[in-house]
Design an enzyme around this catalytic site. Structure first.
Site, PDB file in Angstrom:
ATOM      1  N   LYS A  37       0.916  -1.275   0.013  1.00  0.00           N
ATOM      2  CA  LYS A  37      -0.133   0.091   0.035  1.00  0.00           C
ATOM      3  C   LYS A  37       0.787   1.198  -0.015  1.00  0.00           C
ATOM      4  O   LYS A  37       0.200   2.476  -0.397  1.00  0.00           O
ATOM      5  CB  LYS A  37      -0.765  -0.059   0.973  1.00  0.00           C
ATOM      6  CG  LYS A  37      -2.168  -1.209   1.237  1.00  0.00           C
ATOM      7  CD  LYS A  37      -3.255  -0.582   0.390  1.00  0.00           C
ATOM      8  CE  LYS A  37      -4.355  -1.623   0.609  1.00  0.00           C
ATOM      9  NZ  LYS A  37      -5.581  -1.088  -0.038  1.00  0.00           N
ATOM     10  N   ASP A  62      -8.549  -0.129   6.598  1.00  0.00           N
ATOM     11  CA  ASP A  62      -8.588  -1.102   7.417  1.00  0.00           C
ATOM     12  C   ASP A  62      -7.162  -1.272   8.033  1.00  0.00           C
ATOM     13  O   ASP A  62      -6.738  -2.020   8.810  1.00  0.00           O
ATOM     14  CB  ASP A  62      -8.415  -2.403   6.611  1.00  0.00           C
ATOM     15  CG  ASP A  62     -10.002  -2.777   6.083  1.00  0.00           C
ATOM     16  OD1 ASP A  62     -10.887  -2.693   7.036  1.00  0.00           O
ATOM     17  OD2 ASP A  62     -10.367  -3.179   5.200  1.00  0.00           O
TER      18      ASP A  62
END
Length: 396
Positions: free
Chosen positions: A80, A128
């Protein structure tokens, strides 16, 4: 090999891939190239390892397993890092160019030339854990305020990691999709800018930038391989990772591009259901999966454009095989290297091992002794407490 993989219940549905150019249209070669040029110029950039798991491959009856280990990425622990920070930079570039009425170069934002101006632009997102950490890291580098919305099941360890990067973390009582909705509504009310990895009607540029950033990872993997894999097993979530990798593989390998298998938790299978319905379809999450980064009930419409054309198979896996897969990587077979991975990283690995225990499912997926499988180990240990708890348990 623990017996739990042999008894695991996987659901499988075949995709209906009909190539219509989405792999080049939604994410162009120019998108990937621009992201690569920028991200590889960042301080601390280094390619992450592509690890051969030869003993495991032999054990389950395939020719080769290559595992792209994203744990070391920019010290943030996951792939990410490539997406959120790059998309943040692109949002800042567009908004600064609009406000200042001159074209603002990303290299100048990177150099800190617009730090005072960036300080007036607030970036927000729901997460998340890993996407928010990347966004917070990018905002800290570029000088922009950052607000991150998390749901009730996000671990405190992951929340604290974002706070330590300067983000204002807002925890809600609902699930991931509700945190996305709140981030959107509060951004609209306050003139903030959403940097999301999922798209919706009228919102596409940041998710495209996120997926373009992920292309750095796929390019590294392709350049490290001497031939195309036959299969790639990809985590689901909202679909951004899977779509980006599938598109980049198609662009790199052309007609030799591997068979795409998308893997999701059975507790959050929005892409599986989308394949079943033939269109983007949301699912209600009534119970959180251990794979926190994949606990998503609403698919990205942009990602689905690519996945519906590129995905041959959709699988769901039970949570019961996730921790054993984490332990198998950390305590490997034979001479395979030990890898410390997070829960979401092993979805593809767990599915591959379980599928190879079933003659019928192996045949359906085209897996045999000649198969060369690429796996994306999307995260390292992003929450040490959870990893320690997994490692303390014993396999049945």
């Amino acid at each position: 090999m623990t017996k739990i993989f042999a008894t695991a219940k996987l659901r499988h549905i075949s995709g209906t891939p009909e190539k219509n150019g989405a792999a080049d249209r939604v994410l162009s070669k120019e998108d990937f190239q621009a992201a690569h040029a920028e991200i590889t110029a960042w301080e601390g950039h280094a390619p992450t390892p592509l690890v051969a798991l030869n003993a495991l491959a032999s054990s389950i009856g395939v020719a080769r397993i290559d595992y792209k280990h994203e744990g070391p990425r920019f010290g943030l622990g996951s792939f990410k890092a490539l997406g959120g920070a790059y998309a943040a930079m692109r949002v800042l570039g567009r908004e600064l160019s609009r406000r200042l009425e001159t074209e603002v170069a990303l290299s100048d934002i990177r150099a800190g030339d617009y730090a005072k101006d960036c300080a007036q632009i607030t970036l927000v997102s729901a997460t998340d854990g890993n996407h928010g950490r990347s966004l917070a890291w990018g905002c800290k580098r570029f000088g922009a305020p950052c607000r991150i919305y998390i749901h009730s099941e996000v671990s405190e360890g992951r929340a604290q990691a974002m706070r330590e990067l300067g983000a204002d973390v807002i925890r809600i009582d609902g699930d991931y999709d509700e945190s996305v909705a709140l981030a959107r509504s509060e951004a609209e009310e306050n003139g903030w800018f959403v940097v999301s990895d999922t798209s919706w009607e009228g919102y596409s540029e940041p998710p495209r930038d996120v997926m373009a950033g992920y292309g750095v990872m796929t390019r590294e993997a392709c350049e490290a391989l001497d031939q195309a894999p036959t299969h790639v097993f990809l985590q689901g979530g909202v679909g951004g990772l899977a779509a980006s990798v599938a598109a980049a593989l198609r662009q790199y390998w052309g007609g030799q591009s591997p068979r795409v298998v998308v893997v999701e938790p059975e507790l959050a299978a929005c892409l599986f259901e989308s394949a079943h319905q033939g269109q983007p379809t949301s699912v209600k999450i009534s119970e959180e999966t251990i794979m926190a980064g994949l606990s998503c009930g609403e698919p990205s419409e942009m990602a689905w454009e690519i996945l519906r054309e590129e995905t041959s198979d959709f699988l769901t896996i039970p949570d019961t095989i996730v921790a054993p897969a984490v332990r198998l990587l950390a305590r490997p077979m034979g001479a395979d290297p030990a890898i410390e991975a997070g829960e979401s990283a092993v979805a593809g690995l767990a599915a591959l091992i379980a599928a190879c225990q079933s003659t019928q499912l192996s045949a359906s997926l085209g897996l045999d002794k000649t198969s060369r499988v690429l796996l994306i180990g999307s995260e390292g240990v992003t929450d040490p407490a959870i990893f320690a708890e997994i490692m303390e348990a014993e396999d049945a």
